[in-house]
Enzyme design. Sequence first.
Site, mmCIF file in Angstrom:
data_model
loop_
_atom_site.group_PDB
_atom_site.id
_atom_site.type_symbol
_atom_site.label_atom_id
_atom_site.label_comp_id
_atom_site.label_asym_id
_atom_site.label_seq_id
_atom_site.Cartn_x
_atom_site.Cartn_y
_atom_site.Cartn_z
ATOM 1 N N CYS A 52 40.016 47.283 32.031
ATOM 2 C CA CYS A 52 39.413 46.522 30.936
ATOM 3 C C CYS A 52 39.758 45.033 31.037
ATOM 4 C CB CYS A 52 39.819 47.090 29.592
ATOM 5 S SG CYS A 52 41.566 47.423 29.429
ATOM 6 N N HIS A 101 48.915 38.018 45.196
ATOM 7 C CA HIS A 101 48.180 38.334 43.972
ATOM 8 C C HIS A 101 48.259 39.833 43.669
ATOM 9 C CE1 HIS A 101 45.056 37.761 40.893
ATOM 10 N NE2 HIS A 101 44.669 38.973 41.259
#
Lengths: 439, 275
Positions: A52, A101
């Site tokens: 989400c 990352h």
Amino acid sequence: MNRPQIILIGVNHKTAPVEIRERLTLEGDLVQSLALLKSLPEMDEVLFLSTCNRVEILAAAQNGSQALAALMKLWTEKSGLAVSELEKGLYVRKDNEAVAHLFRVASSLDSMVVGEPQILGQLKDAYRSASDTGSTGTVLNRLLHKAFSVAKRVRTETAIASHAVSISYAAVELARKIFGELNGKTAMLVGAGEMAELAAQHLKTHGIKRLIVANRTLERAVQLSKELGGEPIGLDEMDDALIEADIVISSTGAPGTVISGKRIKKIMRPRRHRLLFLIDIAVPRDIEPEVNKIDNVYLYDIDDLKGVVELNKSQREKEAKKAERIVEEEVIKFEQWLESLEIVPVIQKLQKKAENLRQRELDRSMKALKELTPKQKKAIETLTRSIVQKILHDPIITMKNGAKNGCDNKALLESACRLFKLDTVKDEKIAPSKEKRNT
Amino acid sequence: MYDLLFQITLFLYIGATVGFVMHVVTLKKGVRKVAFAILGTAFSLHTILLLLRWLAAGHTPLVNLHESLSFFSWSVAAFFMLFQWKERVRALGAFVIPLATFGMLGAAFYSRKVAPLPPALQSWWLPVHATICLVAYGVFTLAFAIAIMYVIQERQIKKKRLGAFFKRLPSLQTLDRMGQLCLKIGFPLLTLGIITGSLWADSAWGSYWSWDPKETWSLITWLLYAALLHQRLAVGWRGRRAAYMTIIAFGVLLFTFLGVNFVLPGLHSYSTWYE
């Protein structure tokens, strides 16, 4: 001899609004999305992460820029977004930056609530789908496993996950600073509510011995006690229960005061001044604020608990700095592994060539040495093998160390290929067996 | 030889203090281990030091202020280590060991000369009485440090300002329990100390009690601790009030131990003999 390039592109809650994020999910189904990505000829390995808060594609490719262009094309086509619209929120990371990352995402350093462990589970699911469908290979397998272990390191070596941010956790943390170990303590739940029940469960997992459930209607008390494993009482029996309880969680829907200061003052003597921790999570409040002024009584209402939560948040950010250092360290280690990937094929070629030569020369000589006993033949076999091994030992070690020390091993490898006349291994895929050797 | 050993011991105590404080700041396990190692070394040397002194003096080395303070610090360190062994109380070292170090610093200020024992003190009551009293002081010092920790932690929880100490100090109940334990050990020792002192006074001066300032203040101290113990055991007093009472009682105890010698002249003002 090209080493694979790693690319990561995506958007998250910080860079793009949900309207954009939801349009980037490709196909409705994760497996279909993966199949679509895999169908791009520029990709060697691919992983698709969609939660989400973020949508990201992680890929390994021989030619990074071509793969990137292909991904962009696919994404704009599928989402119907203009290139400029997509690029506004999009981040593109390559090689070390991509690795960093990913490590940060896995360690929950990039999450909305830093330290929240949910993202690790989501990443594991994404990896499972990818590896089940065969979308990942040597590089991403290694990278993802590394990401999971980095996340574990961050969790155990920093306090990032221990400063939990939920109200019920804060309540338990306070209770433990008042009472120490909670085994043998008695808690009382006054009224019912989702948050109160959650806190009660939390207390139970921390070893609370008894749970008393008080309610306006005894029926409800009985029902709740069954769910939580407690003893039901009516509100009229509460005075006795207050004498026995150490921790009281109040969350009734009553408009006025349920527990007054007078009432607590009265019970302190029969309690023999034992410490009492009152948690009032009702709005409007159930317990008179003056109660906190009584000696050995500690009253926290919902706002006080929120204050504790805020404090934990700022402590988390401090720990996050420590975690960033761990990530940096691990990125360097991964980089070294990637470099060693270029070396393994060269070493294999070298060993194969030497072994072939040895075998051929040995066969030839054996024809002239027919009279030898099998034992002697075996000795010659061993002799040749060990000569080959001894000669190759130093070059191989030098190449391996070159990768570890980060010096320019490209030149070294090229020299090795030229000196030993090895064919270039440019177009060859890396054999999967190396994965095992290196993990 | 004695001087050098004393300096080294003092130095080690200071090192241990720094170590324990650093442990509370950094929360690193390794730092705690180092601090403990330094303290253990300091304590061993200190024990040797006391024995050396005993041999050199030919009598129990608890006669002047230098010796008393040194033994006081030794008993604080001893009880601290005993307590840690029984139940590890977080951050306790950072509060207790500075007090032991203060005792050693104080001892460093006073004359270390070994002088002949005045006739009034020549008795086997000397080791019994002085040792018991100083050991009791050591336990109460621990109780004081624990009470200070309690007050800090209690304030934070009560005021709902959970600062750096919140995480670092133990729970209120642990501190309260340890405080009570100290009281239960210290009080009988103090009682015994006063009784032996009184018996000694009778054999030395022919009177059990002569309202000498030291005696009077010992009685006040004893009454305070007696009251605290009574309230704790009979009424169930605990927590903040008990902690404050412990701190006050320790203040009075310090005055009895040290203050009386400087402010009020009397039979016990032994320090003046050697100045």
